[in-house]
Design a protein around this motif. Sequence first.
Motif, PDB file in Angstrom:
ATOM      1  N   GLN A  86       0.315   6.257  -4.551  1.00  0.00           N
ATOM      2  CA  GLN A  86       1.732   5.931  -4.433  1.00  0.00           C
ATOM      3  C   GLN A  86       2.578   6.819  -5.326  1.00  0.00           C
ATOM      4  O   GLN A  86       3.661   7.248  -4.928  1.00  0.00           O
ATOM      5  CB  GLN A  86       1.973   4.463  -4.754  1.00  0.00           C
ATOM      6  CG  GLN A  86       1.586   3.570  -3.607  1.00  0.00           C
ATOM      7  CD  GLN A  86       2.196   2.206  -3.713  1.00  0.00           C
ATOM      8  OE1 GLN A  86       2.088   1.562  -4.739  1.00  0.00           O
ATOM      9  NE2 GLN A  86       2.822   1.769  -2.643  1.00  0.00           N
ATOM     10  N   GLU A 119      10.253  -1.021  -1.903  1.00  0.00           N
ATOM     11  CA  GLU A 119       9.272  -1.614  -0.987  1.00  0.00           C
ATOM     12  C   GLU A 119       7.893  -1.691  -1.622  1.00  0.00           C
ATOM     13  O   GLU A 119       7.191  -2.696  -1.486  1.00  0.00           O
ATOM     14  CB  GLU A 119       9.234  -0.821   0.316  1.00  0.00           C
ATOM     15  CG  GLU A 119      10.483  -1.024   1.157  1.00  0.00           C
ATOM     16  CD  GLU A 119      10.564  -0.117   2.376  1.00  0.00           C
ATOM     17  OE1 GLU A 119       9.695   0.781   2.527  1.00  0.00           O
ATOM     18  OE2 GLU A 119      11.504  -0.301   3.171  1.00  0.00           O
ATOM     19  N   SER A 120       7.498  -0.656  -2.353  1.00  0.00           N
ATOM     20  CA  SER A 120       6.203  -0.656  -3.024  1.00  0.00           C
ATOM     21  C   SER A 120       6.149  -1.726  -4.112  1.00  0.00           C
ATOM     22  O   SER A 120       5.142  -2.418  -4.274  1.00  0.00           O
ATOM     23  CB  SER A 120       5.937   0.725  -3.631  1.00  0.00           C
ATOM     24  OG  SER A 120       4.741   0.723  -4.353  1.00  0.00           O
ATOM     25  N   THR A 121       7.244  -1.862  -4.832  1.00  0.00           N
ATOM     26  CA  THR A 121       7.295  -2.886  -5.878  1.00  0.00           C
ATOM     27  C   THR A 121       7.176  -4.275  -5.270  1.00  0.00           C
ATOM     28  O   THR A 121       6.400  -5.108  -5.744  1.00  0.00           O
ATOM     29  CB  THR A 121       8.591  -2.766  -6.699  1.00  0.00           C
ATOM     30  OG1 THR A 121       8.613  -1.484  -7.327  1.00  0.00           O
ATOM     31  CG2 THR A 121       8.665  -3.852  -7.762  1.00  0.00           C
ATOM     32  N   SER A 173       5.932  -5.212  -2.298  1.00  0.00           N
ATOM     33  CA  SER A 173       4.697  -5.510  -1.575  1.00  0.00           C
ATOM     34  C   SER A 173       3.452  -5.461  -2.460  1.00  0.00           C
ATOM     35  O   SER A 173       2.494  -6.178  -2.208  1.00  0.00           O
ATOM     36  CB  SER A 173       4.530  -4.538  -0.404  1.00  0.00           C
ATOM     37  OG  SER A 173       4.316  -3.217  -0.878  1.00  0.00           O
ATOM     38  N   ARG A 174       3.450  -4.646  -3.517  1.00  0.00           N
ATOM     39  CA  ARG A 174       2.217  -4.442  -4.257  1.00  0.00           C
ATOM     40  C   ARG A 174       2.367  -4.527  -5.774  1.00  0.00           C
ATOM     41  O   ARG A 174       1.653  -5.255  -6.436  1.00  0.00           O
ATOM     42  CB  ARG A 174       1.629  -3.078  -3.865  1.00  0.00           C
ATOM     43  CG  ARG A 174       0.284  -2.793  -4.464  1.00  0.00           C
ATOM     44  CD  ARG A 174      -0.251  -1.493  -3.926  1.00  0.00           C
ATOM     45  NE  ARG A 174      -0.996  -0.623  -4.760  1.00  0.00           N
ATOM     46  CZ  ARG A 174      -0.924  -0.439  -6.061  1.00  0.00           C
ATOM     47  NH1 ARG A 174      -0.108  -1.078  -6.778  1.00  0.00           N
ATOM     48  NH2 ARG A 174      -1.699   0.408  -6.674  1.00  0.00           N
ATOM     49  N   GLU A 193      -5.057   3.497  -5.666  1.00  0.00           N
ATOM     50  CA  GLU A 193      -3.891   3.253  -4.817  1.00  0.00           C
ATOM     51  C   GLU A 193      -2.590   3.502  -5.581  1.00  0.00           C
ATOM     52  O   GLU A 193      -1.587   3.917  -4.999  1.00  0.00           O
ATOM     53  CB  GLU A 193      -3.915   1.851  -4.197  1.00  0.00           C
ATOM     54  CG  GLU A 193      -3.947   0.704  -5.179  1.00  0.00           C
ATOM     55  CD  GLU A 193      -5.349   0.231  -5.571  1.00  0.00           C
ATOM     56  OE1 GLU A 193      -5.476  -0.943  -5.957  1.00  0.00           O
ATOM     57  OE2 GLU A 193      -6.306   1.029  -5.511  1.00  0.00           O
ATOM     58  N   THR A 194      -2.612   3.269  -6.903  1.00  0.00           N
ATOM     59  CA  THR A 194      -1.440   3.578  -7.723  1.00  0.00           C
ATOM     60  C   THR A 194      -1.209   5.083  -7.754  1.00  0.00           C
ATOM     61  O   THR A 194      -0.087   5.557  -7.558  1.00  0.00           O
ATOM     62  CB  THR A 194      -1.612   3.047  -9.158  1.00  0.00           C
ATOM     63  OG1 THR A 194      -1.765   1.623  -9.105  1.00  0.00           O
ATOM     64  CG2 THR A 194      -0.424   3.406 -10.024  1.00  0.00           C
TER      65      THR A 194
END
Length: 115
Positions: free
Chosen positions: A90, A40-42, A44-45, A86-87
């Motif tokens: 996460q 999901e993180s990959t 979306s961001r 933000e990285t």
Amino acid sequence: MMMASSKTAAIDPQAKWLTLINVYEVEPDRQADLARALSESTESRIRHQPGFISVSIHSSLDGKKVVNYAQWASRAHFEDFLKKPETQAQLKQFAGLAKSVSPGLYRVDAVHADQ
């Protein structure tokens, strides 16, 4: 499990990309949660970051590992990505789902495949 796009990642020794292989050790009951969070993180961001090439997420059949195989255009692109607050947030979230995290940076020396 969330499916990403139907595109296929390529592993090419001619490309001078940076490869990150990150091995997470997990409790079996957290494996799906971590794989989903990474995916999901990959989607979306991360895939929108400069220099991003691909991410492939693998779950071990014994339930004890998740492997993130990521490709970046260059080490500089990857390091710029890592510097972002933000990285870092996460990465802490992902680590919180795992017992241990073992990242490593690689180059592709050779690929052997069936024709």
